[in-house]
Each structure stands twice: as structure tokens, then as C-alpha cells.
Design a protein around this motif. Structure first.
Motif, PDB file in Angstrom:
ATOM      1  N   GLN A   1      -0.735  10.070  -8.066  1.00 12.05           N
ATOM      2  CA  GLN A   1      -1.023  10.066  -7.771  1.00 12.05           C
ATOM      3  C   GLN A   1      -2.410  11.396  -8.421  1.00 12.05           C
ATOM      4  O   GLN A   1      -1.778  12.692  -9.222  1.00 12.05           O
TER       5      GLN A   1
ATOM      6  N   LEU B   1      -7.585   5.474  -4.022  1.00 10.87           N
ATOM      7  CA  LEU B   1      -7.585   4.914  -2.719  1.00 10.87           C
ATOM      8  C   LEU B   1      -7.537   6.236  -1.311  1.00 10.87           C
ATOM      9  O   LEU B   1      -7.914   5.520  -0.560  1.00 10.87           O
ATOM     10  N   ARG B   2      -8.519   7.133  -2.414  1.00  8.67           N
ATOM     11  CA  ARG B   2      -8.968   8.131  -1.363  1.00  8.67           C
ATOM     12  C   ARG B   2     -10.607   8.390  -1.423  1.00  8.67           C
ATOM     13  O   ARG B   2     -10.160   8.313  -2.844  1.00  8.67           O
TER      14      ARG B   2
ATOM     15  N   ALA C   1      -7.946  -1.243  -1.486  1.00 11.18           N
ATOM     16  CA  ALA C   1      -8.211  -0.024  -3.149  1.00 11.18           C
ATOM     17  C   ALA C   1      -9.639  -0.347  -3.839  1.00 11.18           C
ATOM     18  O   ALA C   1     -10.168  -2.056  -3.225  1.00 11.18           O
TER      19      ALA C   1
ATOM     20  N   GLU D   1      -6.786  12.805  -9.224  1.00  6.94           N
ATOM     21  CA  GLU D   1      -7.988  12.773  -8.689  1.00  6.94           C
ATOM     22  C   GLU D   1      -8.530  13.150  -9.318  1.00  6.94           C
ATOM     23  O   GLU D   1      -8.496  14.187 -10.176  1.00  6.94           O
TER      24      GLU D   1
ATOM     25  N   VAL E   1      -8.819   8.631   3.184  1.00  6.89           N
ATOM     26  CA  VAL E   1      -8.846   7.370   2.819  1.00  6.89           C
ATOM     27  C   VAL E   1      -9.901   6.471   3.156  1.00  6.89           C
ATOM     28  O   VAL E   1     -10.511   6.159   4.085  1.00  6.89           O
TER      29      VAL E   1
ATOM     30  N   ARG F   1       1.319   4.366  -2.685  1.00  8.44           N
ATOM     31  CA  ARG F   1       0.967   5.890  -2.979  1.00  8.44           C
ATOM     32  C   ARG F   1       1.356   6.428  -3.116  1.00  8.44           C
ATOM     33  O   ARG F   1       1.531   7.709  -3.097  1.00  8.44           O
TER      34      ARG F   1
ATOM     35  N   TYR G   1     -11.601  -0.381   1.072  1.00  8.43           N
ATOM     36  CA  TYR G   1     -10.473  -0.309   1.979  1.00  8.43           C
ATOM     37  C   TYR G   1      -9.148  -1.097   1.396  1.00  8.43           C
ATOM     38  O   TYR G   1      -9.668  -2.718   1.603  1.00  8.43           O
TER      39      TYR G   1
ATOM     40  N   LEU H   1       0.766  -1.018   0.154  1.00 14.35           N
ATOM     41  CA  LEU H   1      -0.392  -0.181   0.124  1.00 14.35           C
ATOM     42  C   LEU H   1       0.814   1.727  -0.315  1.00 14.35           C
ATOM     43  O   LEU H   1       0.701   1.352  -0.788  1.00 14.35           O
ATOM     44  N   GLU H   2       2.098   1.909   0.284  1.00 11.02           N
ATOM     45  CA  GLU H   2       2.825   2.625   0.646  1.00 11.02           C
ATOM     46  C   GLU H   2       3.639   2.400  -0.380  1.00 11.02           C
ATOM     47  O   GLU H   2       3.688   3.714  -0.624  1.00 11.02           O
TER      48      GLU H   2
ATOM     49  N   THR I   1      -8.977   9.586  -5.810  1.00 19.65           N
ATOM     50  CA  THR I   1      -7.853   9.696  -5.750  1.00 19.65           C
ATOM     51  C   THR I   1      -7.448   8.589  -5.736  1.00 19.65           C
ATOM     52  O   THR I   1      -7.708   7.688  -5.058  1.00 19.65           O
ATOM     53  N   GLY I   2      -6.200   8.391  -6.387  1.00 21.19           N
ATOM     54  CA  GLY I   2      -5.471   6.982  -6.486  1.00 21.19           C
ATOM     55  C   GLY I   2      -4.342   6.845  -7.804  1.00 21.19           C
ATOM     56  O   GLY I   2      -3.977   8.063  -8.297  1.00 21.19           O
TER      57      GLY I   2
END
Length: 380
Positions: A274, A343-344, A358, A276, A349, A270, A356, A266-267, A294-295
């Protein structure tokens, strides 16, 4: 109108306006609602279950397309309920006509009416229950609802063909036939039609707010309010229903298969560029709402795995079971820059119920295909 049974005194229907002209006026409106439901329903089915030859030709734009067509589908179906009831009220004395069959044409007419009423009632009944996600029947909703829609269309076309001489007469204001009422009934007919129109208007305005944000304050009877839900967005299928737990996601990694397969934590996901986008989440039940997502672009992930500009994608969810656990993204969707592995949501988040760590968000796509809890992307 009188019905004479094989024995006994005749039964007289004294209620007024059970005439062909009234039935024809209401029938035109009901037929229009049915045609709108049919056209938008076929489109929705093709987006959800596209045949192989169509999968890569489905358009991802306009991005709000499915929001419009599915909202129109549910709104037209809801409006058709009072129209169907009014139509049945106008014609029910004919059910007691004697003899029941007078000719081949009359037999076809009665057969078409029986199938039409049964199929129409079934479609509206099951469609309304689907909007509240209640399925008290043993068969799968989507394929059966779709199949009966074709049966309804065929019965309606047969009914119109059989009744065309009378319908043409009413369009040209000729004599309405054996069920005609005096012209003095004109004001009563107008009052009846005004009442039906008012009923359709009230039913529509108090439910369509789930699809049309501007009419949200009028939504009194809509099964779902887009204004309520975690992170400002409703949830149809929760993580608990999908049997996805936070503990199961502790060591989550995204796997992308293709000519150059790889996996990302996941990190690491991120840390990628990214993007939006503002896209609506539009569901089969008719509700929809726009949100900020956002992703990482799906096409960037596919390209990194060796997928070319024409690559398609298969999306696999971590949910244990479900009809849409595995979904397909044709070329148009997979390569659209608005399609994200999000992801957001609205700057936060993703919550567990919203997919969650993704989930997929793509333009002009049914909500059931916006896969949550994504575990694997496969380049196709």
C-alpha cells in the motif's frame, strides 16, 4: 449622443461616459479575462478528451496543475461577468446608431459585435450554471461550451482588428473619436472604473475560496464549499445517482486484463503493498481540495498483468451509465508512482459515495476522470 429614427424626434442618450475611452479600458480587462478563460478551457478540454496523438504526451506533473488552471478558469469567468455588464453599459448607445450599416467595415464591426456579445453571454451564462451543476438546456455542456469558446475567440479577434485604429489611439492617448467626452469627465471615469474594479474584486473574493483554501473564510457565494462533504471531501456524483448499491458490491472483484489477466478480491487487494499520497481532487466546476489517499499503484497492477513500462490503461466503472463510465489513462498517468487505485481516504475506508471499494486518484487530472467504483482495469 443622438439617435435619429426614420421618423420622429431624435433620441438623446444623456448618460455620461458612454465613450470609446471608457469602453476601451474596460474592454482590455474583459479581453484579458476571456483569454485566460480560453487558454485554461482548452487545456481542460484536452485533459478530458485528448486526441489520440496527445493522449500519451499529457504531463502528470505538476500534480497540482489542474487544480490551478481550472480554478483560474472559473475565477476568471466569474470576474468577467461584471466586466461584460460594464462593457455593454459603456457601448449600448452604439446599438441605436443610424443608419445601422454605413460601410463594409462598419458591417463587419457590427457583425463581430453581435457574435461577440452573443457568444460571450452564452459562455459566461452556461459556465456559471455548470458551477452549480444545473443544466436547463437540451445539449451536452462540455462539447458545446468548448465549440462556442472558439467562436468567441474568433469574434473577439475580428472585433479587435476592426477597432484597432481606435484602440491604438486610446493606447497613445490620442483623440478618442466621435464618442469623446471632455477631460472634465476624467474623475467620473476613474470613479466608474474604480466601481467596476471593486465589483470584480468582491465577486472574485467571495467565490474563489472553493479553489483557494486560504480564502475559504471569504467564500460567501461559491457554489461549493470544499470544507463540506463525507470524509472531509465534497462529492459531485453520488452512488445513488450512478445507481451503484452496496448490495451490488457484495461479491466485488477487481479484474485486470492483459497478457496475464487476473482478478483480486478486496482483501487480496488490501494485502498488496500500500502507498499513501497527498493529492488534490480538482473538479470541472472549479472547486478543489487536497486529501490523503492510500492504495495500490496503478503501474504495479498493470505490470502484474503483463503491461510493460510503456503500458496505458483503460478504467471501467461499475456505474450503470455516465459520460465518464470508461476513462483512459495515458502512459504518463498510468506509469506515474502517484497514480493509485485508492482504497482509503484520509485514513478511512472509502465511503460508497467516494467510490467504495476502489477508485482512481492520479496527479494533474480532472475530477471526472478520477473514476469511482472501479470494476476493471485493461492494459492497453
Amino acid at each position: 449622443m443622438r439617435f435619429t429614427p426614420p421618423s420622429g424626434p431624435p433620441i438623446t442618450f444623456r448618460a455620461r461616459l458612454h465613450d470609446a475611452r471608457t469602453a476601451t479600458v474596460i474592454g482590455r480587462l474583459l479581453g484579458l479575462a476571456v483569454l485566460v478563460c480560453f487558454a485554461t478551457g482548452v487545456l481542460s478540454h484536452c485533459l478530458q478528451h485528448p486526441p489520440a496523438w496527445l493522449a500519451d504526451r499529457l504531463p502528470s506533473r505538476p500534480y497540482w496543475g489542474y487544480r490551478l488552471t481550472q480554478g483560474l478558469h472559473v475565477a476568471a469567468g466569474t470576474a468577467a461577468v461584471p466586466l461584460l455588464l460594464a462593457k455593454l453599459w459603456a457601448v449600448y448607445p452604439r446599438l441605436f446608431a443610424w443608419p445601422p450599416v454605413r460601410s463594409v467595415r462598419h458591417a463587419l464591426e457590427r457583425l463581430s459585435v453581435a457574435v461577440l456579445v452573443a457568444a460571450g453571454t452564452f459562455e459566461l451564462f452556461t459556465g456559471l450554471l455548470n458551477t452549480v451543476q444545473w443544466y436547463p438546456w437540451p445539449f451536452p455542456f462540455v462539447p458545446v461550451h468548448y465549440a462556442v469558446a472558439w467562436l468567441l475567440l474568433g469574434a473577439m479577434l475580428l472585433h479587435v482588428a476592426v477597432q484597432w485604429p481606435a484602440i491604438r489611439g486610446h493606447f497613445t492617448r490620442r483623440s478618442p473619436g466621435t464618442l469623446a467626452l471632455p477631460e472634465a469627465d476624467g474623475p467620473d471615469r476613474r470613479q466608474l472604473l474604480a466601481a467596476v474594479a471593486a465589483g470584480v474584486g468582491v465577486v472574485t473574493l467571495t467565490t474563489v475560496g472553493q479553489s483557494v483554501t486560504a480564502l475559504g473564510p471569504l467564500e460567501l457565494f461559491g457554489p461549493r464549499s470544499p470544507a463540506h462533504g463525507p470524509q472531509g471531501l465534497p462529492v459531485n456524483r453520488t452512488a445513488a445517482a450512478a445507481r451503484v448499491t452496496g448490495a451490488a458490491l457484495a461479491d466485488w472483484r477487481l479484474t485486470v486484463t492483459g497478457p496475464r489477466p487476473y482478478s483480486l478480491t478486496l482483501e487480496e487487494l488490501r494485502a498488496l503493498p500500500q502507498h499513501e499520497v497527498a493529492l488534490p481532487l480538482a473538479c470541472l466546476e472549479g472547486w478543489s481540495k487536497s486529501a490523503r489517499w492510500t492504495g495500490v499503484r496503478v503501474r504495479d497492477l498493470l505490470e502484474r498483468a503483463g503491461g510493460g513500462p510503456g503500458a496505458r490503461c483503460r478504467v471501467v466503472s461499475l456505474e450503470v451509465a455516465g459520460a465518464y463510465r470508461v476513462t483512459e489513462m495515458g502512459r504518463g498517468y498510468a506509469q506515474d508512482p502517484l497514480s493509485l487505485l485508492a482504497l482509503r481516504l484520509n485514513g478511512e475506508v472509502l465511503s460508497l459515495d467516494h467510490g467504495y471499494p476502489a477508485r482512481i486518484i492520479a496527479p494533474n487530472r480532472p475530477g471526472v476522470l478520477q473514476t469511482k467504483w472501479v470494476g476493471r482495469l485493461e492494459v492497453a
